[in-house]
Design a protein around this motif. Sequence first.
Motif, PDB file in Angstrom:
ATOM      1  N   ALA A 133       0.857  -1.181   0.000  1.00 55.81           N
ATOM      2  CA  ALA A 133       0.000   0.000   0.000  1.00 55.81           C
ATOM      3  C   ALA A 133       0.892   1.229   0.000  1.00 55.81           C
ATOM      4  O   ALA A 133       1.833   1.314   0.792  1.00 55.81           O
ATOM      5  N   ALA A 134       0.599   2.185  -0.890  1.00 54.99           N
ATOM      6  CA  ALA A 134       1.493   3.332  -0.991  1.00 54.99           C
ATOM      7  C   ALA A 134       0.794   4.550  -1.572  1.00 54.99           C
ATOM      8  O   ALA A 134       0.579   4.621  -2.780  1.00 54.99           O
ATOM      9  N   PRO A 135       0.447   5.527  -0.728  1.00 50.90           N
ATOM     10  CA  PRO A 135       0.084   6.852  -1.233  1.00 50.90           C
ATOM     11  C   PRO A 135       1.354   7.622  -1.552  1.00 50.90           C
ATOM     12  O   PRO A 135       2.473   7.109  -1.369  1.00 50.90           O
ATOM     13  N   SER A 136       1.236   8.849  -2.003  1.00 54.96           N
ATOM     14  CA  SER A 136       2.422   9.657  -2.279  1.00 54.96           C
ATOM     15  C   SER A 136       3.202   9.908  -0.985  1.00 54.96           C
ATOM     16  O   SER A 136       2.625  10.070   0.087  1.00 54.96           O
ATOM     17  N   ALA A 137       4.524   9.940  -1.115  1.00 54.18           N
ATOM     18  CA  ALA A 137       5.412  10.018   0.059  1.00 54.18           C
ATOM     19  C   ALA A 137       5.666  11.463   0.458  1.00 54.18           C
ATOM     20  O   ALA A 137       6.783  11.983   0.349  1.00 54.18           O
ATOM     21  N   ASN A 138       4.600  12.118   0.938  1.00 57.07           N
ATOM     22  CA  ASN A 138       4.699  13.504   1.388  1.00 57.07           C
ATOM     23  C   ASN A 138       3.730  13.712   2.544  1.00 57.07           C
ATOM     24  O   ASN A 138       2.838  12.886   2.771  1.00 57.07           O
ATOM     25  N   ARG A 139       3.896  14.803   3.269  1.00 56.53           N
ATOM     26  CA  ARG A 139       2.914  15.166   4.290  1.00 56.53           C
ATOM     27  C   ARG A 139       1.580  15.444   3.610  1.00 56.53           C
ATOM     28  O   ARG A 139       1.531  15.955   2.491  1.00 56.53           O
ATOM     29  N   SER A 140       0.506  15.127   4.290  1.00 53.99           N
ATOM     30  CA  SER A 140      -0.823  15.319   3.726  1.00 53.99           C
ATOM     31  C   SER A 140      -1.034  16.773   3.321  1.00 53.99           C
ATOM     32  O   SER A 140      -0.746  17.698   4.080  1.00 53.99           O
ATOM     33  N   GLY A 141      -1.512  16.964   2.083  1.00 55.65           N
ATOM     34  CA  GLY A 141      -1.783  18.301   1.586  1.00 55.65           C
ATOM     35  C   GLY A 141      -0.602  18.992   0.945  1.00 55.65           C
ATOM     36  O   GLY A 141      -0.758  20.074   0.380  1.00 55.65           O
ATOM     37  N   ARG A 142       0.580  18.380   0.999  1.00 53.43           N
ATOM     38  CA  ARG A 142       1.769  18.986   0.415  1.00 53.43           C
ATOM     39  C   ARG A 142       1.981  18.485  -1.009  1.00 53.43           C
ATOM     40  O   ARG A 142       1.323  17.558  -1.476  1.00 53.43           O
ATOM     41  N   VAL A 151      11.390  13.469  -0.733  1.00 51.32           N
ATOM     42  CA  VAL A 151      10.853  12.605   0.322  1.00 51.32           C
ATOM     43  C   VAL A 151      11.561  12.894   1.643  1.00 51.32           C
ATOM     44  O   VAL A 151      10.930  13.018   2.698  1.00 51.32           O
ATOM     45  N   LEU A 152      12.886  12.990   1.592  1.00 50.73           N
ATOM     46  CA  LEU A 152      13.641  13.234   2.819  1.00 50.73           C
ATOM     47  C   LEU A 152      13.300  14.594   3.420  1.00 50.73           C
ATOM     48  O   LEU A 152      13.253  14.741   4.646  1.00 50.73           O
ATOM     49  N   GLU A 153      13.036  15.583   2.578  1.00 51.29           N
ATOM     50  CA  GLU A 153      12.616  16.890   3.093  1.00 51.29           C
ATOM     51  C   GLU A 153      11.301  16.782   3.861  1.00 51.29           C
ATOM     52  O   GLU A 153      11.087  17.465   4.869  1.00 51.29           O
ATOM     53  N   GLU A 154      10.406  15.922   3.377  1.00 51.37           N
ATOM     54  CA  GLU A 154       9.072  15.810   3.950  1.00 51.37           C
ATOM     55  C   GLU A 154       9.006  14.845   5.132  1.00 51.37           C
ATOM     56  O   GLU A 154       8.321  15.107   6.125  1.00 51.37           O
ATOM     57  N   LEU A 155       9.699  13.699   5.008  1.00 51.12           N
ATOM     58  CA  LEU A 155       9.414  12.580   5.915  1.00 51.12           C
ATOM     59  C   LEU A 155      10.636  12.043   6.648  1.00 51.12           C
ATOM     60  O   LEU A 155      10.539  10.998   7.292  1.00 51.12           O
ATOM     61  N   SER A 156      11.762  12.724   6.588  1.00 46.72           N
ATOM     62  CA  SER A 156      12.941  12.238   7.295  1.00 46.72           C
ATOM     63  C   SER A 156      12.637  12.062   8.779  1.00 46.72           C
ATOM     64  O   SER A 156      12.080  12.965   9.420  1.00 46.72           O
TER      65      SER A 156
END
Length: 321
Positions: A133-142, A151-156
């Motif tokens: 399962a995989a939505p886009s790898a960013n914070r919601s709404g970004r 990805v690292l900027e958003e979810l590190s």
Amino acid sequence: MTALLHDAAEAAALLRAGELVAFATETVYGLGADARNDRAVAAIFEAKGRPHFNPLICHFPDAEAAWAEVRADGRARALAAAFWPGPLTLVLPRRADSRVALLAGAGLDTLALRVPAHPQALALLRAAGTPVAAPSANRSGRVSPTSSAHVLEELSGRVAAVLEGGECAVGVESSVLDLSSPGGAALLRPGGVPAEAIAAVVGPVGRPVPPGAGPAPTHRSPGLLLSHYAPTLPLRLEADAAAPDEALLAFGPAPPGAGALFQLSAARDLREAAARLFAGLRALDAAGQRQGLRGIAAMPIPAEGLGEAIRDRLARAAAPR
């Protein structure tokens, strides 16, 4: 600390262990979890700060692996032959014996699935041996990420690893086509495969209403309806206890006296509660109908972290029908 990996087998081992791994597809980077692991799927929503339990797209290494989880008709098979691997997601009826977590499909009787075209994504899916399962790898709404740096900027620090896959070739999300009704095909989201190309395979395709141009379409679309896939029995919220003729959806220590009980999390762990929410509603609905109970009472959930999403889903389930 989030690791940057270059080995699909190493990333696959993390997925099998219940960790989150971001990976490249031809569209955007996805935030992946073992789709059969309830707690791992719940961790996706937590990592993204996702406010609702919207259905997630499940990724497969080939069409036959996807068909094991859904009922695929001739339209779906024709589209898969034309566009898979590729940026087309199909929404199809879930098989009764599907092992995909209910949370991955937001408790619906459908699943959204696709076979990505990125060679590294396919290598990861084959090595994992499970739907991812995989939505886009960013914070919601970004903004959706198209590189590992995004990805690292958003979810590190929020995910175990990012599998380096270079820049995404398509750069916009997949088209999402609803085939769950036998009477027609409805485009829920335009994307990497043009609607005209889809229509050339299956005939006329219903189009989504542009934002602000009118009411939302009535066909199946994640999280839009107020009363959204509610149990058969009426649901009462913010309950301190349940009567003998009610079932109780418990969170934390459960008071005695309910006609049936399902514990979301005795330890008041919101991730555990999120992972068990849809299974709990289904279990209590079935038990209540067997026992002739008049409804389901849900104990309060705190409005923090994943609690916001749990409360949203419960509110929709309790809404007037």
